[in-house]
Design an enzyme around this catalytic site. Structure first.
Site, PDB file in Angstrom:
ATOM      1  N   SER A 104      -0.005  -3.340   4.075  1.00  0.00           N
ATOM      2  CA  SER A 104      -0.334  -1.926   3.922  1.00  0.00           C
ATOM      3  C   SER A 104      -1.038  -1.424   5.190  1.00  0.00           C
ATOM      4  CB  SER A 104      -1.163  -1.727   2.651  1.00  0.00           C
ATOM      5  OG  SER A 104      -1.223  -0.376   2.285  1.00  0.00           O
ATOM      6  N   ASP A 244       7.689   0.037  -4.449  1.00  0.00           N
ATOM      7  CA  ASP A 244       6.538  -0.016  -3.552  1.00  0.00           C
ATOM      8  C   ASP A 244       6.126   1.379  -3.076  1.00  0.00           C
ATOM      9  OD1 ASP A 244       4.713  -0.918  -1.583  1.00  0.00           O
ATOM     10  OD2 ASP A 244       6.032  -2.564  -0.999  1.00  0.00           O
ATOM     11  N   HIS A 271       3.608  -2.916  -4.545  1.00  0.00           N
ATOM     12  CA  HIS A 271       2.968  -2.967  -3.227  1.00  0.00           C
ATOM     13  C   HIS A 271       2.529  -4.370  -2.815  1.00  0.00           C
ATOM     14  CE1 HIS A 271       1.497  -0.775   0.159  1.00  0.00           C
ATOM     15  NE2 HIS A 271       0.211  -0.906  -0.108  1.00  0.00           N
TER      16      HIS A 271
END
Length: 293
Positions: A104, A244, A271
Site C-alpha cells: 500500500s 483490492d 488489500h
C-alpha cells in the site's frame, strides 16, 4: 526462531525494527515496508514463517506510528521523511543487498525511493497492493463507491461537505467499504499480531494522506510517478487482489510501464492477499525471491 528487536535513532526520535531468521549463503534479506502512512509492522508478523526459506525478514514501524510513534510533529509527515528513514535503516543494519516489499503506502515509498534515489543493492522489489498516483487511486475509489447503496453514497457525500468524519453513520459506511476492499474489522478471532495494541499513527495518516482512502488531501495528494516507472530497471513483482483498494486498473497502469514486471492477481483477495490467500502468496513470493537472489 531467532527474533531480534531494536531501535535506530532517527530525527531526534527512534525507529523500531524487528528481524526474523538469518540469511543462508546466497539468500538476501527481505525488508517489509508497511502501509498507512501511520499503520505499523504488526500484520507483517504473519509472514514470520517466510524465514523457513533461509533468509532474514526485516520489518519496522515507520516514524509516526506503532513503536515509533511521535506526537505533534505534522512537519515530519511527508514522503521524504520516510524515504530517508528507509535509507538510514539499511545503513544502520548494514543491509547492502536486499529485496524490498512495500505494501500500500509502503509501495509508494519504494517507488519514490527507486525513482528519486536510484539505490544500489536492491535485487528486486515487490509492489504489494500499491499505487503510482494519488489521483488515479482517488479515481478508482470513487468508482467503487458507486457500487454502494444510494443511501451510503449520500452519507459519504454529506460527510465530505460537513467534515463530520466522527459521525457514526459515516463511520459505519466507511467500515463497510474497508471490509469490502481492505480487510475485516479486528475481532477476537483475528490473529494476535492484528489484535495487539499499537501506537496511533492517526496524525501521520491524516496529515500525509487524508480522512479516508478516497480523499487524498494531505502532503501525498500530488504523488504521481506514473511517467517515471520506466526508470525502475530492477525486476518488480506486483501483487493485488480482485477486490483490492489497489484495483486491477491501478496495477495494469504500473505493469504496462515497468520494464521488468510480473503481475499476480489474487482472485479471492482484498488489500492483503498475504492474509486472504496466505499459502498461494507465500509460494509465489518465495519463488520470486529465489529467482532474483
Amino acid at each position: 526462531m531467532k527474533v531480534s528487536e531494536g531501535y535506530m535513532p532517527y530525527l531526534g526520535n527512534k525507529t523500531y525494527y524487528r528481524t526474523v531468521g538469518e540469511c543462508q549463503e546466497g539468500k538476501k534479506p527481505l525488508i517489509l515496508i508497511h502501509g498507512g502512512p501511520g499503520s505499523a509492522h504488526n500484520y507483517f508478523e504473519l509472514l514470520d514463517d517466510y524465514r523457513e526459506d533461509g533468509r532474514m525478514i526485516v520489518m519496522y514501524d515507520q516514524i509516526g506510528c506503532g513503536n515509533s510513534a511521535v506526537a505533534n510533529r505534522p512537519d515530519l509527515w511527508h514522503a521524504r521523511t520516510w524515504v530517508d528513514e528507509l535509507i538510514a535503516l539499511r545503513n544502520h543494519l548494514e543491509l547492502d543487498e536486499v529485496h524490498l516489499l512495500g505494501q500500500s503506502w509502503g509501495g509508494m515509498l519504494v517507488i519514490a525511493y527507486l525513482c528519486d534515489d536510484q539505490p544500489k543493492g536492491v535485487s528486486s522489489a515487490i509492489f504489494s497492493s500499491t499505487l503510482p498516483s494519488a489521483l488515479l487511486w482517488k479515481q478508482e475509489q470513487r468508482r467503487m463507491i458507486k457500487f454502494m447503496t444510494e443511501q451510503e453514497q449520500a452519507i459519504i457525500q454529506e460527510t465530505e461537505v460537513t467534515g463530520a468524519y466522527d459521525n457514526p453513520a459515516y463511520l459505519a459506511v466507511n467500515a463497510k467499504y474497508m471490509a469490502l476492499h481492505a480487510a475485516d474489522a479486528i475481532s477476537d478471532e483475528s490473529p494476535e499480531p492484528l489484535r495487539r495494541p499499537k501506537g496511533s499513527g492517526a496524525e501521520a495518516y491524516l496529515t500525509a494522506w487524508g480522512p479516508n482512502e478516497y480523499s487524498p488531501t494531505g502532503t501525498l495528494k500530488d504523488f504521481n510517478y506514473v511517467d517515471r516507472l520506466s526508470q525502475i530497471e530492477i525486476p518488480v513483482l506486483l501483487t493485488s487482489g480482485t477486490d483490492d483498494l489497489s484495483t486491477p486498473l491501478i496495477n495494469k497502469t504500473m505493469v504496462d510501464r515497468l520494464p521488468k514486471a510480473r503481475w499476480e492477481l489474487f482472485a479471492h483477495s482484498r488489500h492483503m492477499p498475504f492474509l486472504d490467500e496466505k499459502e498461494r502468496y507465500k509460494r509465489i513470493l518465495l519463488d520470486w525471491l529465489n529467482q532474483h537472489d
